[in-house]
Design a protein around this motif. Structure first.
Motif, PDB file in Angstrom:
ATOM      1  N   GLU A 133       0.816  -1.220   0.000  1.00 57.79           N
ATOM      2  CA  GLU A 133       0.000   0.000   0.000  1.00 57.79           C
ATOM      3  C   GLU A 133       0.846   1.265   0.000  1.00 57.79           C
ATOM      4  O   GLU A 133       0.334   2.358  -0.234  1.00 57.79           O
ATOM      5  N   GLU A 134       2.136   1.142   0.239  1.00 54.23           N
ATOM      6  CA  GLU A 134       3.034   2.295   0.250  1.00 54.23           C
ATOM      7  C   GLU A 134       3.919   2.327  -0.988  1.00 54.23           C
ATOM      8  O   GLU A 134       4.803   3.162  -1.102  1.00 54.23           O
ATOM      9  N   GLY A 135       3.667   1.404  -1.900  1.00 59.63           N
ATOM     10  CA  GLY A 135       4.549   1.193  -3.034  1.00 59.63           C
ATOM     11  C   GLY A 135       4.352   2.132  -4.196  1.00 59.63           C
ATOM     12  O   GLY A 135       3.410   2.908  -4.198  1.00 59.63           O
ATOM     13  N   PRO A 136       5.280   2.030  -5.116  1.00 56.85           N
ATOM     14  CA  PRO A 136       6.366   1.070  -5.160  1.00 56.85           C
ATOM     15  C   PRO A 136       7.403   1.373  -4.078  1.00 56.85           C
ATOM     16  O   PRO A 136       7.548   2.520  -3.672  1.00 56.85           O
ATOM     17  N   VAL A 137       8.087   0.330  -3.627  1.00 50.98           N
ATOM     18  CA  VAL A 137       9.034   0.516  -2.537  1.00 50.98           C
ATOM     19  C   VAL A 137      10.425   0.013  -2.876  1.00 50.98           C
ATOM     20  O   VAL A 137      10.599  -0.890  -3.698  1.00 50.98           O
ATOM     21  N   VAL A 138      11.391   0.636  -2.213  1.00 50.88           N
ATOM     22  CA  VAL A 138      12.794   0.236  -2.262  1.00 50.88           C
ATOM     23  C   VAL A 138      13.320   0.391  -0.841  1.00 50.88           C
ATOM     24  O   VAL A 138      12.906   1.298  -0.117  1.00 50.88           O
ATOM     25  N   VAL A 139      14.201  -0.529  -0.426  1.00 50.55           N
ATOM     26  CA  VAL A 139      14.784  -0.449   0.910  1.00 50.55           C
ATOM     27  C   VAL A 139      16.299  -0.492   0.790  1.00 50.55           C
ATOM     28  O   VAL A 139      16.839  -1.240  -0.015  1.00 50.55           O
ATOM     29  N   VAL A 140      16.950   0.365   1.558  1.00 51.94           N
ATOM     30  CA  VAL A 140      18.411   0.470   1.556  1.00 51.94           C
ATOM     31  C   VAL A 140      18.935  -0.077   2.882  1.00 51.94           C
ATOM     32  O   VAL A 140      18.569   0.420   3.953  1.00 51.94           O
ATOM     33  N   TYR A 141      19.757  -1.113   2.793  1.00 55.88           N
ATOM     34  CA  TYR A 141      20.411  -1.684   3.967  1.00 55.88           C
ATOM     35  C   TYR A 141      21.884  -1.324   3.933  1.00 55.88           C
ATOM     36  O   TYR A 141      22.423  -1.052   2.878  1.00 55.88           O
ATOM     37  N   PRO A 142      22.560  -1.250   5.071  1.00 57.38           N
ATOM     38  CA  PRO A 142      22.217  -1.910   6.325  1.00 57.38           C
ATOM     39  C   PRO A 142      21.307  -1.097   7.245  1.00 57.38           C
ATOM     40  O   PRO A 142      20.782  -1.646   8.203  1.00 57.38           O
ATOM     41  N   GLU A 143      21.089   0.187   6.990  1.00 62.81           N
ATOM     42  CA  GLU A 143      20.306   0.970   7.937  1.00 62.81           C
ATOM     43  C   GLU A 143      18.806   0.733   7.849  1.00 62.81           C
ATOM     44  O   GLU A 143      18.074   1.075   8.763  1.00 62.81           O
ATOM     45  N   GLY A 144      18.310   0.135   6.765  1.00 57.25           N
ATOM     46  CA  GLY A 144      16.884  -0.158   6.642  1.00 57.25           C
ATOM     47  C   GLY A 144      16.052   1.065   6.333  1.00 57.25           C
ATOM     48  O   GLY A 144      14.966   1.223   6.892  1.00 57.25           O
ATOM     49  N   THR A 145      16.512   1.913   5.436  1.00 58.26           N
ATOM     50  CA  THR A 145      15.762   3.096   5.031  1.00 58.26           C
ATOM     51  C   THR A 145      14.808   2.699   3.904  1.00 58.26           C
ATOM     52  O   THR A 145      15.239   2.194   2.868  1.00 58.26           O
ATOM     53  N   TRP A 146      13.514   2.937   4.138  1.00 58.11           N
ATOM     54  CA  TRP A 146      12.476   2.599   3.158  1.00 58.11           C
ATOM     55  C   TRP A 146      12.079   3.838   2.382  1.00 58.11           C
ATOM     56  O   TRP A 146      11.816   4.885   2.969  1.00 58.11           O
ATOM     57  N   TYR A 147      11.987   3.668   1.054  1.00 56.39           N
ATOM     58  CA  TYR A 147      11.559   4.756   0.175  1.00 56.39           C
ATOM     59  C   TYR A 147      10.412   4.307  -0.716  1.00 56.39           C
ATOM     60  O   TYR A 147      10.281   3.128  -1.036  1.00 56.39           O
ATOM     61  N   THR A 148       9.641   5.290  -1.159  1.00 56.09           N
ATOM     62  CA  THR A 148       8.730   5.117  -2.273  1.00 56.09           C
ATOM     63  C   THR A 148       9.195   6.085  -3.348  1.00 56.09           C
ATOM     64  O   THR A 148       9.996   6.982  -3.069  1.00 56.09           O
TER      65      THR A 148
END
Length: 108
Positions: A65-80
């Motif tokens: 429901e928040e997509g499209p999504v991408v996540v950046v690790y190692p910190e776990g930052t979520w983006y749309t």
């Protein structure tokens, strides 16, 4: 540098749901071309490789429901994101310069 193999490991949800599914899917929001664009830009900027940045495809990351999504690790930052302009900002600001893109973060 973190203990991670990559400085940044980036996952793009490319999940494709069946037509008529109850939830939206990232694949219907241009996710595959955006993942390819990010991968190309990271290479062009010389950021790709061990100890640096890796752009990967992922199945469902369960934030449909928040997509499209991408996540950046190692910190776990979520983006749309919406388009290449947003992906470019994530690549340059976050992956190249280490600055989180607050306007695109899901968890603000």
């Amino acid at each position: 540098m973190t203990d991670s193999f990559y400085k940044y490991h980036v996952f793009f949800c490319l999940n494709q749901r069946e037509p008529g599914a109850d939830r939206q899917c990232c694949a219907n929001c241009n996710a595959a071309p955006m993942q390819e664009y990010a991968k190309k830009r990271v290479k062009e900027l010389g950021l790709a490789g061990p100890g640096r940045v890796r752009i990967n495809k992922a199945g469902c990351l369960d934030r449909c429901e928040e997509g499209p999504v991408v996540v950046v690790y190692p910190e776990g930052t979520w983006y749309t994101y919406v388009d290449e302009t947003d992906i470019e900002e994530i690549v340059v600001s976050h992956l190249q310069n280490g600055q989180v893109v607050e306007r695109l973060k899901i968890d603000r």
